[in-house]
Design a protein around this motif. Structure first.
Motif, mmCIF file in Angstrom:
data_model
loop_
_atom_site.group_PDB
_atom_site.id
_atom_site.type_symbol
_atom_site.label_atom_id
_atom_site.label_comp_id
_atom_site.label_asym_id
_atom_site.label_seq_id
_atom_site.Cartn_x
_atom_site.Cartn_y
_atom_site.Cartn_z
ATOM 1 N N GLY A 140 0.767 -1.287 0.108
ATOM 2 C CA GLY A 140 -0.041 -0.071 0.092
ATOM 3 C C GLY A 140 0.931 1.460 -0.022
ATOM 4 O O GLY A 140 0.263 2.348 0.009
ATOM 5 N N ALA A 141 2.047 1.047 0.230
ATOM 6 C CA ALA A 141 2.923 2.288 0.193
ATOM 7 C C ALA A 141 3.232 2.800 -1.165
ATOM 8 O O ALA A 141 3.342 2.336 -2.125
ATOM 9 N N GLN A 153 1.315 -1.181 -4.625
ATOM 10 C CA GLN A 153 0.789 0.136 -4.041
ATOM 11 C C GLN A 153 -0.713 0.114 -4.095
ATOM 12 O O GLN A 153 -1.362 0.510 -3.036
ATOM 13 N N ALA A 217 -0.310 4.742 2.520
ATOM 14 C CA ALA A 217 -0.764 3.762 3.220
ATOM 15 C C ALA A 217 -1.535 4.194 4.633
ATOM 16 O O ALA A 217 -1.939 3.113 5.389
ATOM 17 N N GLU A 374 -1.610 -0.221 10.113
ATOM 18 C CA GLU A 374 -0.987 -0.370 8.838
ATOM 19 C C GLU A 374 -2.002 0.056 7.641
ATOM 20 O O GLU A 374 -2.892 0.365 7.828
ATOM 21 N N TYR A 375 -1.607 -0.531 6.367
ATOM 22 C CA TYR A 375 -2.293 0.109 5.300
ATOM 23 C C TYR A 375 -3.855 -0.543 5.252
ATOM 24 O O TYR A 375 -4.578 -0.027 4.996
ATOM 25 N N TYR A 379 -7.180 1.526 4.759
ATOM 26 C CA TYR A 379 -8.097 1.363 3.430
ATOM 27 C C TYR A 379 -9.700 1.791 3.836
ATOM 28 O O TYR A 379 -10.440 1.300 4.808
#
Ligand code: PMP
Length: 439
Positions: A140-141, A153, A217, A374-375, A379
């Motif tokens: 996700g970064a 990504q 992210a 975290e991602y 989301y």
């Protein structure tokens, strides 16, 4: 005529020349972009004469806001005496000296023209140094558009929820499948996935690329255990660490890695170090940066670039960075602390389903009760995405440009009343959402 009729007309013209009417995907359009007439410190003035507080600052580049006088002065003379040469100039040495003095991981530097290019050459340098083809990166970064940096990504959950993390799927259709096979995903702040994944493929991995506070992210803090595990695992398997600080170098005088206790082998920079002109930089340990040297009989990595180290970007960057003294960083951080604390206080007072992440001059508002680590936590569902869109519109109504789904940032051109404006706008938004029963 609407208050944005000129922008609307320009967008119709633009549609005839650009696919979708814009020159880059990241331009906000709701339903059409705001075309800029000029910038003035913390503010933007659009072609219809409207004035906006700019929390985007060109995707976090303009740490001094728009039209910073020392940058303009540094560049004006250069414009008449030639803007690019095949020969080197003293300007590049001065900017390199500033960076290597401040940033511990930058013993040697090379300049390029964008963050994308810096990441590309850092990955190539890691491959050249280790003789290994593959990379690992955080799910996700965002690391720019180089094939190997972009795969992984745009991950999204499938019908049955999230897939286990493994090989990265490229975001761009048609990317060769061989690229995906050489990009391994790790979850941010997840020590177990990091150790397991790197152990499984260690002999093929040249580097782990990591943004110490990945903005797309979720802009969340790296946990000390995670940084420690990353450092140890990488060392154990001879994997290099690339800290991608294209965005997060603005977290302090010595950058983000230094702030979070990460000792990368390579480090990438961009954005703020060009003072508003195109730039990228690859820095690192002397031993690793040696791959760029053509003094060796066989250079491992011969990096060029027509505009690399052009004097305009170098002089502008030097003027902008020289003004970023430790005091200037402290001042920005104090404003950022006040802003994040104020936003969090509104959320708590109204018991709203929101949270705030970020550090120093950066912040991001999430439509999530618990701040993401975290991602996958960050989301957005379709419903959350529309809530964020409502929030952006609310800010826009109050003449504040709040980037959507990425890091927002402050500049040294901002003052306390600008921070108050943002805090009031956010609190009003929460109030309106709660009253309408949506939140
Ligand atoms: N890496 C990171 C961490 C970034 O934030 C960005 C840009 N937002 C890039 C790389 C790419 O930089 P550029 O847009 O200058 O190519």
């Amino acid at each position: 005529a609407s208050a944005r009729s000129r922008s609307k007309r320009l967008f119709s013209r633009a549609k005839a020349v650009f696919p979708d009417g814009t020159a880059r995907a990241t331009v906000e359009r709701d339903p059409f972009p705001i075309y800029v007439q000029r910038g003035e410190g913390a503010y933007l003035i659009d072609v219809d004469g409207n004035r906006f507080l700019d929390l985007n600052n060109t995707y976090t580049t303009l740490i001094h806001g728009h039209g910073f006088a020392p940058v303009a002065e540094a560049v004006v003379d250069l414009l008449r005496s030639g803007t690019c040469f095949a020969n080197p100039t003293e300007h590049e040495i001065a900017l390199a000296e500033l960076l290597t003095t401040r940033i511990p991981a930058m013993e040697r530097v090379r300049f390029v023209n964008s963050g994308t290019e810096a990441v590309m050459f850092a990955i190539k340098a890691a491959r050249a140094f280790t003789g290994r083809p593959a990379i690992a990166r955080i799910e996700g970064a965002y690391h720019g558009a180089y094939d190997w940096a972009e795969a992984g990504q745009g991950v999204s959950p499938g019908k049955d929820g999230w897939e286990p993390v493994s090989i990265a799927t490229p975001t761009y259709r048609g990317t060769p499948s061989s690229v995906a096979e050489e990009v391994h995903l790790l979850r941010f702040n997840d020590v177990e996935s990091l150790e397991a994944r790197l152990r499984a493929v260690s002999d093929r991995i040249a580097c782990v690329i990591i943004d110490p506070m990945p903005s797309r992210a979720g802009l969340m803090h790296p946990e000390p255990d995670f940084i420690e595990a990353l450092s140890q695992t990488a060392r154990k398997y001879g994997i290099l660490i690339i800290a991608d600080e294209v965005l997060n170098l603005r977290q302090g005088y010595a950058g983000a890695s230094a702030r979070y206790g990460l000792n990368p082998d390579l480090i990438t920079a961009g954005k703020i170090i060009g003072g508003g002109f195109p730039i990228g930089a690859i820095g690192g340990r002397e031993e690793v940066m040696r791959v760029f040297s053509i003094e060796d009989a066989k250079p491992l990595l011969s990096q060029g670039g027509t505009f690399s180290a052009n004097p305009v970007s170098m002089a502008a960057g030097l003027a902008a960075m020289a003004a970023m003294t430790p005091d200037a960083f402290d001042h920005l951080e104090a404003m950022g602390d006040r802003l994040r604390a104020g936003l969090s206080a509104s959320i708590a007072r109204r018991d709203a389903r929101f949270s705030v992440t970020g550090a120093a001059s950066l912040f991001r508002i999430h439509p999530k009760r618990v701040a993401p680590v975290e991602y996958r936590d960050a989301y957005l569902s379709a419903e959350e995405a529309s809530l964020m869109r409502r929030m952006s519109r609310h800010f826009l109504e109050l003449s504040i440009l709040l980037p959507y789904g990425a890091a927002a940032c402050l500049s040294t051109a901002m003052v306390d009343s600008d921070i108050d404006l943002v805090l009031t706008a956010f609190d009003d938004f929460l109030k309106a959402e709660i009253q309408s029963g949506k939140e």
